[in-house]
Write a protein that holds these residues in place. Structure first.
Motif, PDB file in Angstrom:
ATOM      1  N   ASN B 174       0.818  -1.220   0.000  1.00 33.54           N
ATOM      2  CA  ASN B 174       0.000   0.000   0.000  1.00 33.54           C
ATOM      3  C   ASN B 174       0.851   1.268   0.000  1.00 33.54           C
ATOM      4  O   ASN B 174       0.442   2.289  -0.539  1.00 33.54           O
ATOM      5  CB  ASN B 174      -0.937  -0.005   1.210  1.00 33.54           C
ATOM      6  N   GLU B 175       2.021   1.185   0.600  1.00 29.31           N
ATOM      7  CA  GLU B 175       2.927   2.328   0.596  1.00 29.31           C
ATOM      8  C   GLU B 175       3.402   2.616  -0.832  1.00 29.31           C
ATOM      9  O   GLU B 175       3.393   3.764  -1.285  1.00 29.31           O
ATOM     10  CB  GLU B 175       4.120   2.034   1.526  1.00 29.31           C
ATOM     11  N   ARG B 178       0.609   4.165  -2.737  1.00 26.72           N
ATOM     12  CA  ARG B 178       0.438   5.564  -2.350  1.00 26.72           C
ATOM     13  C   ARG B 178       1.460   6.444  -3.074  1.00 26.72           C
ATOM     14  O   ARG B 178       1.120   7.480  -3.643  1.00 26.72           O
ATOM     15  CB  ARG B 178       0.620   5.707  -0.833  1.00 26.72           C
ATOM     16  N   ARG B 179       2.723   6.015  -3.049  1.00 28.35           N
ATOM     17  CA  ARG B 179       3.766   6.818  -3.686  1.00 28.35           C
ATOM     18  C   ARG B 179       3.562   6.880  -5.195  1.00 28.35           C
ATOM     19  O   ARG B 179       3.801   7.910  -5.819  1.00 28.35           O
ATOM     20  CB  ARG B 179       5.151   6.251  -3.360  1.00 28.35           C
ATOM     21  N   GLU B 182       0.885   9.472  -5.816  1.00 28.14           N
ATOM     22  CA  GLU B 182       1.416  10.817  -5.565  1.00 28.14           C
ATOM     23  C   GLU B 182       2.341  11.267  -6.687  1.00 28.14           C
ATOM     24  O   GLU B 182       2.238  12.372  -7.207  1.00 28.14           O
ATOM     25  CB  GLU B 182       2.220  10.814  -4.253  1.00 28.14           C
ATOM     26  N   ARG B 231      -9.072   0.130  -0.979  1.00 31.15           N
ATOM     27  CA  ARG B 231      -7.767   0.753  -0.765  1.00 31.15           C
ATOM     28  C   ARG B 231      -7.525   1.872  -1.772  1.00 31.15           C
ATOM     29  O   ARG B 231      -7.073   2.963  -1.433  1.00 31.15           O
ATOM     30  CB  ARG B 231      -6.663  -0.310  -0.907  1.00 31.15           C
ATOM     31  N   ASN B 232      -7.848   1.586  -3.039  1.00 30.22           N
ATOM     32  CA  ASN B 232      -7.615   2.579  -4.082  1.00 30.22           C
ATOM     33  C   ASN B 232      -8.443   3.845  -3.845  1.00 30.22           C
ATOM     34  O   ASN B 232      -7.962   4.957  -4.056  1.00 30.22           O
ATOM     35  CB  ASN B 232      -7.927   1.997  -5.462  1.00 30.22           C
ATOM     36  N   LEU B 235      -6.691   5.748  -1.045  1.00 27.28           N
ATOM     37  CA  LEU B 235      -5.430   6.367  -1.458  1.00 27.28           C
ATOM     38  C   LEU B 235      -5.661   7.494  -2.465  1.00 27.28           C
ATOM     39  O   LEU B 235      -4.952   8.497  -2.460  1.00 27.28           O
ATOM     40  CB  LEU B 235      -4.485   5.312  -2.042  1.00 27.28           C
ATOM     41  N   SER B 236      -6.664   7.343  -3.305  1.00 31.55           N
ATOM     42  CA  SER B 236      -6.988   8.408  -4.247  1.00 31.55           C
ATOM     43  C   SER B 236      -7.485   9.632  -3.484  1.00 31.55           C
ATOM     44  O   SER B 236      -7.125  10.771  -3.785  1.00 31.55           O
ATOM     45  CB  SER B 236      -8.047   7.916  -5.234  1.00 31.55           C
ATOM     46  N   LEU B 238      -6.707  10.394  -0.440  1.00 29.51           N
ATOM     47  CA  LEU B 238      -5.556  10.951   0.267  1.00 29.51           C
ATOM     48  C   LEU B 238      -4.671  11.789  -0.645  1.00 29.51           C
ATOM     49  O   LEU B 238      -4.229  12.878  -0.283  1.00 29.51           O
ATOM     50  CB  LEU B 238      -4.726   9.803   0.866  1.00 29.51           C
ATOM     51  N   THR B 239      -4.408  11.247  -1.844  1.00 33.59           N
ATOM     52  CA  THR B 239      -3.402  11.860  -2.716  1.00 33.59           C
ATOM     53  C   THR B 239      -4.004  12.837  -3.718  1.00 33.59           C
ATOM     54  O   THR B 239      -3.283  13.647  -4.293  1.00 33.59           O
ATOM     55  CB  THR B 239      -2.659  10.774  -3.526  1.00 33.59           C
TER      56      THR B 239
END
Lengths: 323, 440
Positions: B174-175, B178-179, B182, B231-232, B235-236, B238-239
């Motif tokens: 997941n990290e 995320r990156r 971003e 998760r997607n 993360l979407s 978040l970013t």
């Protein structure tokens, strides 16, 4: 000679009807009589070639099929995966076609992938007998299991679909990965038995209810009523798959212990398709006790497999065996 | 009939000045659905009220036909480089042209993986030499699609990657995901994700449920997709990066995307023809043409996909065209590769499953095959028939009845479960930049 069996192959119990199961049983009964004679061999498959193709290890089933073919006077060749061209990357299709090119009449296939016998059957003229495919089916095991139950508890004069009416059977253990459980479910329910599956929730998902059986996660609720308890081997590997925490916990929740046995019917039949883990799914002494029919299952397996080979090669049912 | 002889590549076909006459023009980008004439000149759509003078117009009679912006399939495996026994850019784009598709987006799980600028350049070069439709490559999220280290996403985009994806695989870390989101935000390209949690899908080969129980095949549960879709979405959010969830297959995935979109998350989803036309009960015969990833699911999942398409949750239709050689597919179900052909049958399957039962009207369906993917891909000159846009046009006979024959396929492979299906509706002319590459 008129053929009593309507199919080229024996792949699964699910598509069979009770009358077809009864035909296999009746024919097996005739062969069981043959096996009690001083000379245990008949010429029914003389000149026929039977290939035992075992892509997964097995002692009991492979020996049973091999002996069955020999008792019927067939030429039989057994191939184990370690010594076969599978090791060299040959496909199942090519192996099958090569065996067919040698004029094999019957191919008996044990394979780790569900559907492999059907795959082969669709591509070969030879008859295919499924000796266990993945978690799909193991039809001759179910035939010998129900044959054994019928001998002890069946209603001989009932129509095929009522022969086990009123009989309560508990199948206990790793149901999810068991081809024996699936074939047994179909065979037993088709003959009218009432089947309850027992096991941990992780090895017995609720989808099994859709197969016409009851599902329980508490063995103690089921034992007292059961006429038959069928125990399945619990595999150590399942622990690594997070399906149960330890064998000790499994024994305490689902093992047939002496304590639990006391609550069973005194005439309960204890069955196991083998190989047994003594002290895990069953207390060691119970496997050898008077209620156990585990070795009778093995004996009956030979007769059942003779019946399957005989019928698939055009044999005319029990009358044919006796004539 | 079909693809003009002698066409080696798209530019071998002449740019024509065309008047597509009397068809029903369905152009959702411009909210247009009316009978009319469409003029194409010099590779662009031109204004019928201000036509260039002295042009020799070739008229194509489209009466009774539907005229749409060229169809876009943003999920196609062309298999080059490295897997040309399954498909090539030449054969795959011919299948696209025959299916009415003018633009395809090629997935990066080739050999080598498209995780470097050189491979992207090779694909574009090969496409220029052999493709019959527009080909846009994608680049990998992670190096060698191993899910461990970021691929050189900036270089991939510079080289021509139109989206970033590890399709065929799913980034588990997941990290890293995320990156990737971003980092990719800098380049104005979307990330596509094949949503599959490997621990949950295990060795699954079909949907976990009633039929896997009966068939004894290892189950690939819907939750393995839903966890990653979820998760997607997070993360979407978040970013702020756009994430596109490929080939949605389950009730839960549709619900998660619907809820995320309501919160304004930049998430989108796609549906394939097979997930809306087939179910896991089709696996009964262990026929490997019903083995795909994610697997065919239940009737309930199908209904959820149709509902998601109808209410706009799912904006995009795509095939996941995944050719495999016959010998690769003709093995035990467990061992066969996942995937089936799609390009030549998808339009008719969509018509049968979406238009005929009135899940969508023509505009509603065509937007998911044109302007919506064009927007996601930032293809500003495609997906619309507005004046000045690229002259990519598909003409469809909605009533043409035909029978799928895998042996007539332009694809190099034959792995389709739709062989023998009687379908209605088919592309009759495929035009790219004013060049006719297919006509029935």
């Amino acid at each position: 000679m008129k053929s009593a069996w309507k199919h080229k192959d024996l792949i699964a119990i699910r598509p069979l009807d009770a009358a077809e199961i009864a035909l296999l049983h009746d024919t097996a009964r005739a062969f069981k009589e043959v096996l009690s004679r001083p000379i245990k061999k008949v010429p029914s498959l003389r000149g026929k070639t039977v290939i035992n193709l075992f892509v997964e290890p097995s002692t009991r089933t492979r020996t049973s099929f091999e002996l069955a073919a020999k008792r019927l006077s067939a030429d039989v060749v057994s191939i184990a995966s370690e010594s076969s061209s599978f090791k060299k990357g040959e496909t199942l299709k090519d192996t099958g076609l090569n065996l067919q090119a040698m004029n094999s009449d019957i191919i008996i296939l044990r394979h780790p992938a569900a559907g492999a016998p059907q795959f082969l059957a669709e591509r070969l003229k030879a008859g295919v007998i499924n000796a266990g495919d993945g978690a799909h089916e193991h039809p001759t095991q179910a035939l010998l299991d129900t044959f054994t139950i019928l001998e002890k508890l069946g209603n001989v004069s009932a129509p095929p679909d009522k022969k086990l009416a009123g009989i309560k059977i508990a199948i206990v253990g790793d149901i999810l990965f068991s081809r024996v459980a699936r074939s047994d479910i179909w065979a037993m329910t088709k003959l009218g038995a009432e089947v309850t599956l027992v096991g941990p929730t992780t090895l017995l998902p609720d989808t099994f209810r859709e197969l016409g059986v009851k599902v329980s996660h508490r063995i103690d609720d089921v034992l007292a009523e059961a006429h038959v308890i069928m125990l399945l081997r619990i595999q150590h590997e399942r622990q690594k798959q997070q399906l149960f925490p330890s064998l000790g916990e499994y024994v305490s929740l689902f093992g047939l212990t002496h304590e639990r046995f006391k609550r069973c019917r005194p005439d309960v039949l204890i069955m196991h398709p083998g190989p047994i883990n003594r002290g895990v799914e069953i207390a060691s002494e119970l496997a050898d006790g008077v209620n156990s029919v585990i070795l009778q299952q093995v004996s009956n397996g030979l007769a059942v497999r003779m019946a399957a080979l005989y019928l698939l090669t055009g044999g005319n049912g029990p009358q044919g065996v006796n004539s | 009939m079909s693809i003009p002889t002698g066409l080696q590549k798209l530019t071998d076909a002449p740019v024509e000045s065309l008047c597509i006459h009397g068809g029903r023009i369905v152009d959702p980008a411009n909210k247009r659905d009316e009978v009319g004439d469409l003029y194409l000149h010099d590779g662009k759509v031109v204004n019928p009220n201000d036509l260039p003078q002295g042009v020799n117009w070739r008229t194509l009679n489209a009466r009774g036909h539907i005229v749409t912006p060229g169809l876009i399939d943003l999920h196609v495996h062309l298999r080059e480089p490295g897997q040309s026994s399954k498909e090539t850019i030449a054969t795959g784009t011919r299948a696209a042209a025959a299916g009415g598709f003018t633009t395809v987006v090629a997935m990066p799980n080739t050999a080598p993986k498209a995780d470097g600028a050189a491979t992207i350049a090779w694909i574009l070069q090969r496409a220029a030499e052999t493709a019959l439709v527009n080909v846009y490559p994608t680049g990998c999220i992670s190096q060698n699609m191993a899910g461990e280290l970021l691929a050189p996403i900036g270089s991939l985009v510079k080289a021509g990657a139109i989206a970033i994806t590890d399709d065929g695989a799913c980034v588990q870390n997941n990290e890293l995901m995320r990156r990737a989101l971003e980092y990719t935000k800098m380049f104005d390209v979307p990330i596509f994700d094949h949503c599959q949690d490997y621990a949950l899908s295990g060795g699954g080969v079909m949907n976990e449920g009633h039929w896997s129980t009966i068939l004894g095949l290892p189950g690939w549960p819907a939750i393995a997709e839903e966890v990653i879709v979820s998760r997607n979405a997070m993360l979407s959010e978040l970013t702020g990066a756009a994430v596109h969830c490929q080939h949605l297959s389950s009730v839960g995935s549709v619900r998660i995307i619907r809820e995320a979109k309501q919160r304004g998350v930049r998430i989108s989803g796609e549906a394939t023809p097979h997930h809306i036309a087939l179910t896991d009960s089709d696996c009964q015969g262990y026929d490997t043409n019903y083995k795909m990833n994610p697997p065919l699911r239940t009737h309930r999942d199908q209904e959820a996909l149709l509902e998601g398409l109808s209410d706009g949750t799912i904006e995009i239709l795509a095939s996941d065209h995944a050719p495999h050689c016959e010998f690769e597919k003709e093995v035990e179900f467990n061992y066969a590769p996942f995937g089936i052909l799609g390009l030549e049958t998808e339009l008719a399957i969509f018509i049968q499953k979406l238009i005929e039962p009135q899940v969508l009207d023509w505009s509603g369906m065509i937007e998911k095959l044109t302007i919506n993917p064009a927007k996601l891909l930032n293809l500003h000159t495609k997906g619309s028939l507005a004046i000045g846009k690229d002259a990519d046009v598909t003409v469809i006979d909605p009533n043409l009845e035909w029978r799928v024959d895998k042996n007539q396929s332009y694809s190099k492979s034959r792995n389709t479960p739709f062989h023998g299906w009687n379908l209605r509706g088919r592309a009759t002319t495929t035009i790219i930049g004013g060049r006719i590459v297919f006509s029935l």
